[in-house]
Design a protein around this motif. Structure first.
Motif, PDB file in Angstrom:
ATOM      1  N   ARG A 169      48.749  43.384  38.211  1.00 20.05           N
ATOM      2  CA  ARG A 169      48.360  44.262  37.064  1.00 20.05           C
ATOM      3  C   ARG A 169      48.264  45.602  37.399  1.00 20.05           C
ATOM      4  O   ARG A 169      48.486  46.410  36.375  1.00 20.05           O
ATOM      5  N   ASP A 170      47.963  45.960  38.546  1.00 22.81           N
ATOM      6  CA  ASP A 170      47.873  47.506  39.003  1.00 22.81           C
ATOM      7  C   ASP A 170      49.023  48.237  39.279  1.00 22.81           C
ATOM      8  O   ASP A 170      49.056  49.477  39.522  1.00 22.81           O
ATOM      9  N   GLU A 171      50.093  47.084  39.710  1.00 17.54           N
ATOM     10  CA  GLU A 171      51.563  48.059  39.839  1.00 17.54           C
ATOM     11  C   GLU A 171      52.411  47.817  38.591  1.00 17.54           C
ATOM     12  O   GLU A 171      52.587  46.803  38.074  1.00 17.54           O
ATOM     13  N   ARG A 172      52.992  49.202  38.303  1.00 18.29           N
ATOM     14  CA  ARG A 172      54.188  48.949  37.089  1.00 18.29           C
ATOM     15  C   ARG A 172      55.371  48.440  38.086  1.00 18.29           C
ATOM     16  O   ARG A 172      55.801  49.229  39.036  1.00 18.29           O
ATOM     17  N   LEU A 173      55.792  47.205  37.605  1.00 19.81           N
ATOM     18  CA  LEU A 173      56.917  46.664  38.526  1.00 19.81           C
ATOM     19  C   LEU A 173      58.338  46.967  38.076  1.00 19.81           C
ATOM     20  O   LEU A 173      58.668  47.370  36.947  1.00 19.81           O
ATOM     21  N   ALA A 174      59.007  47.545  38.845  1.00 19.48           N
ATOM     22  CA  ALA A 174      60.366  48.285  38.855  1.00 19.48           C
ATOM     23  C   ALA A 174      61.500  47.310  38.307  1.00 19.48           C
ATOM     24  O   ALA A 174      61.496  46.042  38.976  1.00 19.48           O
ATOM     25  N   THR A 175      61.975  47.422  37.114  1.00 17.69           N
ATOM     26  CA  THR A 175      63.182  46.483  36.727  1.00 17.69           C
ATOM     27  C   THR A 175      64.123  47.773  36.465  1.00 17.69           C
ATOM     28  O   THR A 175      64.388  48.764  36.273  1.00 17.69           O
ATOM     29  N   ARG A 176      65.484  47.119  36.084  1.00 17.36           N
ATOM     30  CA  ARG A 176      66.901  47.961  35.650  1.00 17.36           C
ATOM     31  C   ARG A 176      66.416  48.574  34.378  1.00 17.36           C
ATOM     32  O   ARG A 176      67.287  49.575  34.016  1.00 17.36           O
ATOM     33  N   ARG A 177      65.812  48.103  33.464  1.00 18.21           N
ATOM     34  CA  ARG A 177      65.232  48.783  32.386  1.00 18.21           C
ATOM     35  C   ARG A 177      63.958  49.780  32.558  1.00 18.21           C
ATOM     36  O   ARG A 177      63.320  50.104  31.424  1.00 18.21           O
ATOM     37  N   GLY A 178      63.554  50.214  33.744  1.00 14.95           N
ATOM     38  CA  GLY A 178      62.322  50.846  33.862  1.00 14.95           C
ATOM     39  C   GLY A 178      61.126  50.088  34.567  1.00 14.95           C
ATOM     40  O   GLY A 178      61.129  48.858  34.441  1.00 14.95           O
ATOM     41  N   ALA A 179      60.284  51.170  34.570  1.00 13.16           N
ATOM     42  CA  ALA A 179      58.828  50.264  35.111  1.00 13.16           C
ATOM     43  C   ALA A 179      58.114  49.371  34.043  1.00 13.16           C
ATOM     44  O   ALA A 179      57.949  49.966  32.883  1.00 13.16           O
ATOM     45  N   LEU A 180      57.940  48.291  34.235  1.00 14.61           N
ATOM     46  CA  LEU A 180      56.908  47.360  33.474  1.00 14.61           C
ATOM     47  C   LEU A 180      55.584  47.195  33.649  1.00 14.61           C
ATOM     48  O   LEU A 180      55.348  46.878  34.941  1.00 14.61           O
ATOM     49  N   ALA A 181      54.594  46.938  32.757  1.00 16.96           N
ATOM     50  CA  ALA A 181      53.247  46.739  33.250  1.00 16.96           C
ATOM     51  C   ALA A 181      53.221  45.170  32.952  1.00 16.96           C
ATOM     52  O   ALA A 181      53.442  44.783  31.669  1.00 16.96           O
ATOM     53  N   ILE A 182      53.148  44.290  33.919  1.00 16.76           N
ATOM     54  CA  ILE A 182      52.880  42.765  33.746  1.00 16.76           C
ATOM     55  C   ILE A 182      51.502  42.526  34.189  1.00 16.76           C
ATOM     56  O   ILE A 182      51.220  42.736  35.214  1.00 16.76           O
ATOM     57  N   THR A 183      51.152  41.141  33.569  1.00 18.23           N
ATOM     58  CA  THR A 183      49.937  40.548  33.968  1.00 18.23           C
ATOM     59  C   THR A 183      50.197  39.014  34.371  1.00 18.23           C
ATOM     60  O   THR A 183      51.191  38.606  33.957  1.00 18.23           O
ATOM     61  N   ILE A 184      49.390  38.291  34.922  1.00 20.62           N
ATOM     62  CA  ILE A 184      49.652  37.110  35.189  1.00 20.62           C
ATOM     63  C   ILE A 184      48.303  36.232  35.114  1.00 20.62           C
ATOM     64  O   ILE A 184      47.297  36.874  35.334  1.00 20.62           O
ATOM     65  N   SER A 185      48.179  35.019  34.754  1.00 17.33           N
ATOM     66  CA  SER A 185      47.236  34.030  34.711  1.00 17.33           C
ATOM     67  C   SER A 185      47.308  32.927  35.924  1.00 17.33           C
ATOM     68  O   SER A 185      48.230  32.512  36.110  1.00 17.33           O
ATOM     69  N   CYS A 186      46.094  32.824  36.149  1.00 19.95           N
ATOM     70  CA  CYS A 186      45.826  31.981  37.535  1.00 19.95           C
ATOM     71  C   CYS A 186      45.093  30.851  37.437  1.00 19.95           C
ATOM     72  O   CYS A 186      43.846  30.939  36.791  1.00 19.95           O
ATOM     73  N   GLY A 187      45.551  29.634  37.799  1.00 15.90           N
ATOM     74  CA  GLY A 187      44.663  28.366  38.009  1.00 15.90           C
ATOM     75  C   GLY A 187      44.686  27.729  39.363  1.00 15.90           C
ATOM     76  O   GLY A 187      45.682  28.058  40.023  1.00 15.90           O
ATOM     77  N   GLY A 188      43.542  27.199  39.685  1.00 15.06           N
ATOM     78  CA  GLY A 188      43.394  26.940  41.261  1.00 15.06           C
ATOM     79  C   GLY A 188      42.573  25.798  41.281  1.00 15.06           C
ATOM     80  O   GLY A 188      41.823  25.433  40.416  1.00 15.06           O
ATOM     81  N   VAL A 189      42.655  25.103  42.387  1.00 15.98           N
ATOM     82  CA  VAL A 189      41.872  23.843  42.685  1.00 15.98           C
ATOM     83  C   VAL A 189      41.891  23.552  44.072  1.00 15.98           C
ATOM     84  O   VAL A 189      42.924  23.902  44.905  1.00 15.98           O
ATOM     85  N   LEU A 190      40.736  23.083  44.670  1.00 15.58           N
ATOM     86  CA  LEU A 190      40.667  22.777  46.007  1.00 15.58           C
ATOM     87  C   LEU A 190      41.291  21.452  46.251  1.00 15.58           C
ATOM     88  O   LEU A 190      41.257  20.823  45.430  1.00 15.58           O
ATOM     89  N   SER A 191      41.673  21.207  47.554  1.00 13.81           N
ATOM     90  CA  SER A 191      42.267  19.968  47.859  1.00 13.81           C
ATOM     91  C   SER A 191      41.425  18.535  47.709  1.00 13.81           C
ATOM     92  O   SER A 191      42.088  17.660  47.437  1.00 13.81           O
ATOM     93  N   CYS A 192      40.147  18.743  47.523  1.00 13.83           N
ATOM     94  CA  CYS A 192      39.334  17.686  47.279  1.00 13.83           C
ATOM     95  C   CYS A 192      39.446  17.607  45.601  1.00 13.83           C
ATOM     96  O   CYS A 192      38.692  16.748  45.192  1.00 13.83           O
ATOM     97  N   GLY A 193      39.857  18.290  44.842  1.00 20.79           N
ATOM     98  CA  GLY A 193      40.003  18.039  43.506  1.00 20.79           C
ATOM     99  C   GLY A 193      40.802  16.950  42.930  1.00 20.79           C
ATOM    100  O   GLY A 193      41.122  16.877  41.820  1.00 20.79           O
ATOM    101  N   GLY A 194      41.511  16.213  43.620  1.00 23.11           N
ATOM    102  CA  GLY A 194      42.536  15.196  43.131  1.00 23.11           C
ATOM    103  C   GLY A 194      42.961  14.138  44.457  1.00 23.11           C
ATOM    104  O   GLY A 194      42.871  14.317  45.572  1.00 23.11           O
ATOM    105  N   ARG A 195      43.046  12.918  43.983  1.00 22.25           N
ATOM    106  CA  ARG A 195      43.386  11.946  44.967  1.00 22.25           C
ATOM    107  C   ARG A 195      44.904  11.947  45.482  1.00 22.25           C
ATOM    108  O   ARG A 195      45.225  11.590  46.485  1.00 22.25           O
TER     109      ARG A 195
END
Length: 664
Positions: A403-429
């Motif tokens: 989020r804090d980095e303007r990512l360089a592309t051939r069309r210029g720098a872009l502001a990008i965000t991501i969504s994250c999901g997570g689970v511990l190894s005990c969260g599934g069989r």
């Protein structure tokens, strides 16, 4: 007084008949063949849509309402009556209000010495029954067409697809095969069982391999992939690749797999080996080429990360030692990536993905395994993570770095965000459940506004904004299943509402309450896959029919899991027939291992079943039902959920909730 009582009984009897749209009548055929009906029951106006005209005989007027298309049926029945015989006939009439009704007339005639015939009978409105039969017939036609299309697809596949059942006791049974095994093996059909027929075709030098690595593994419920040789009916040696996975069923395992003829590939490999043996230089060059191809097959060409297949292998290996070497799994998705592609072009989109990977790698531990899961999704396996706080910290470092980095592309720098999901190894069989949990968490993060991290077990403070849409989807599925099963849709609605109230009583978050309501609507959706002969059987099921019936839970879960928006309710649908004492199905989960939503739906479904009439028993009264819940708490039901159930229905009983909202 006795006569008065008999009159009251008669009035009550006629009232009951009128309530079920059944009209008694009495008539007489004169010796000359003419028919008169001097008596018809009080409900005749319901069928005719009005009263009989004054001065007209009821029998004569009724005959004028029979549709011309059904006149032959009616005349044939009247002929039977005229001869004093029993008669049952179905035909249609046009009521005075214009409605067309389907009726069933049952009568018996009594001949008299003077040549006349007395006729007594009843006429019942069966329009609704006919409508249900026609709907069921239409659905059966659709299912038959679908089966026909599936058979056409299978006939075009030259591989052998199979589902072999391995019971704890007894020989292997073939549940499904895309073609007869003898046809695929190009051998005469054998009189032995499936295993014997297959083993007879296996090359003698490979029989020990097949017995140990294939059949023994499938008997034990283990997945696998094995290459071996067979000799077909024309004496040719052919190479096969047998790949399968197993799932537990009551009483054993089912191995589902596909066998491919890889003879051509093996011949090519053998030829390559011979060429390599002839010249060492060629061998080194080809070996390096093979290694490069293998690296390429495991690497995403754009980002240089492990591709989905390679990451899956790493995840599967980590699951084997997860008990002693725990880890965390993250699933990341670039927000609004389609908009980026549409606005700036696909090349800039590729630049964004490469730049996101660079940001990730600056924040990750050295031992983390990173892969491109597909499209704009990335997966990260972080060894040694044992707490939610640690996993959340890793995910947040990545998210903030992007989020804090303007990512360089051939069309210029872009502001990008991501969504994250997570689970511990005990969260599934297994790895599949683990990925599903991380994906569900990421999906909730995107629903909650994107550019955030949610872990499995986190709940939003508010229900999703698309709750009505999700409920409409669930209700549509439930309606389809109700038509298929021939039961009122009200059952699913009552279970859903009661499940939501139990979850609220337990103090669960709004998102969990919604999942309970969705699962209440969807708990029996898997019954659309149960054959009519089993689903509609009026008597007790045989053991074989029961094995078919219990598959509705797992089939319903698979269907729900593949439907966006309601997929999070899949585990509750799969496990709503599990028991607290571990004696339920399909996975015989014990106590707290059963998902909480499944325990809530199980309690709601049990209460609804106890308090409504069934074919095999009458409904319990309120006090008896409460006593039964107390009796099965701790064996069938979670005791805490059972207490919440009783609190909810007792509140409804004294008027704390609208009585129409709780089945009681």
């Amino acid at each position: 007084m006795a006569g008065s009582g008999e009159h009251v009984d008669l009035e009550r009897f006629l009232s009951v008949l009128e309530g079920v749209r059944t009209v008694p009548f009495s008539g007489e055929f004169s010796p000359d063949g003419s028919f008169h009906a001097p008596y018809t029951g009080p409900g005749i106006h319901l069928l005719l849509g009005g009263d009989l005209p004054d001065g007209i005989d009821g029998g004569e007027f009724w005959a004028t309402r029979v549709l011309p298309a059904d006149r032959a049926i009616y005349d044939e029945g009247m002929a039977l009556q005229r001869h004093g015989e029993f008669c049952q006939m179905d035909y249609r009439i046009e009521a005075l209000d214009g409605r067309v009704l389907s009726v069933r007339e049952c009568s018996r005639g009594t001949a008299r010495p003077d040549g006349s015939v007395r006729v007594d009978g009843i006429v019942t409105d069966v329009s609704e029954q006919r409508a249900r039969e026609e709907a069921a017939s239409e659905l059966e036609g659709q299912l038959s067409a679908a089966r026909g299309r599936l058979d056409s697809v299978l006939s075009a596949i030259d591989e052998y697809l199979y589902a072999w059942r391995y019971p704890v006791h007894g020989p292997c049974v073939i549940d499904f095969e895309s073609m007869p095994a003898a046809t695929f093996l190009d051998r005469p059909a054998s009189a032995g069982d499936a295993e014997q027929e297959w083993m007879e075709a296996v090359h003698p030098d490979d029989r020990a391999l097949v017995a140990e690595d294939v059949l023994a593994a499938q008997h034990a419920g283990l997945p696998g992939s094995v290459e071996y040789r067979i000799r077909d009916g024309r004496g040719r040696t052919r190479w096969l690749l047998d790949r399968w996975r197993c799932r537990r069923e009551p009483g054993g395992f089912i191995a589902e797999g596909i066998v491919s003829d890889i003879t051509t590939r093996k011949q090519a490999q053998d030829g390559m080996a011979a060429a390599l043996a002839s010249k060492q230089v060629a061998y080194v060059a080809l070996e390096e080429a093979r290694r490069a191809a293998e690296r390429a097959s495991n690497t995403d060409p754009l980002t240089g990360l492990a591709n989905r297949r390679s990451f899956q292998h790493s995840l599967d290996r980590a699951m084997v030692t997860a008990a002693s070497e725990p880890f965390g799994l993250l699933l990341l998705d670039v927000d609004h990536f389609k908009r980026t592609n549409d606005t700036h072009g696909h090349q800039s989109g590729d630049d964004v993905l490469v730049a996101v990977v660079a940001c990730m790698q600056t924040t990750l531990p050295e031992n983390a395994v990173v892969g491109r899961w597909g499209g704009e999704e990335f997966t990260i396996l972080v060894p040694g993570v044992q707490s939610h706080d640690t996993l959340r910290s890793v995910a947040e470092c990545i998210r903030l770095a992007v989020r804090d980095e303007r990512l360089a592309t051939r069309r210029g720098a872009l502001a990008i965000t991501i969504s994250c999901g997570g689970v511990l190894s005990c969260g599934g069989r297994d790895s599949e459940e683990l990925v599903h949990a991380a994906d569900a968490a990421m999906y909730r993060a995107k629903q909650s506004g994107r550019d955030r991290t949610l872990l499995a077990g986190d709940d939003r403070t508010e229900a999703p904004s698309d709750e009505p849409e999700l409920l409409l989807i669930a209700q549509s599925f439930a309606h389809t299943a109700s038509i298929r099963e021939g039961v009122p849709e009200m059952h699913c609605a009552q279970v859903a509402e009661l499940a939501g109230r139990i979850a609220t009583r337990l103090g669960l978050p709004a998102a969990t309450v919604l999942r309970c309501r969705l699962a209440g609507w969807l708990h029996d959706v898997g019954k659309i896959a149960i054959p009519d002969r089993v689903l509609g059987k009026p008597g007790p099921l045989t053991s074989a029919e029961w094995r078919v019936m219990v598959t509705h839970a797992s089939f319903g879960a698979d269907l729900v899991a593949r439907t966006p928006g309601i997929a999070e309710s899949a585990s509750a649908v799969r496990h709503h027939h599990e028991r607290w004492d571990g004696e339920g199905y399909p996975d015989r989960l014990l106590g707290p291992d059963i998902p909480l939503e499944a325990r809530v739906v199980s309690a709601a479904d049990t209460w609804n079943a106890m308090t409504h009439d069934r074919v095999y028993r009458r409904a319990l009264d309120f006090d008896s039902a409460c006593a039964e819940v107390l009796a099965i708490a701790g064996s069938q039901l979670d005791p805490a959920v059972a207490d919440a159930l009783l609190a909810v229905v007792r509140e409804a009983r004294v008027g704390a909730l609208p009585a129409s909202e709780i089945a009681a």
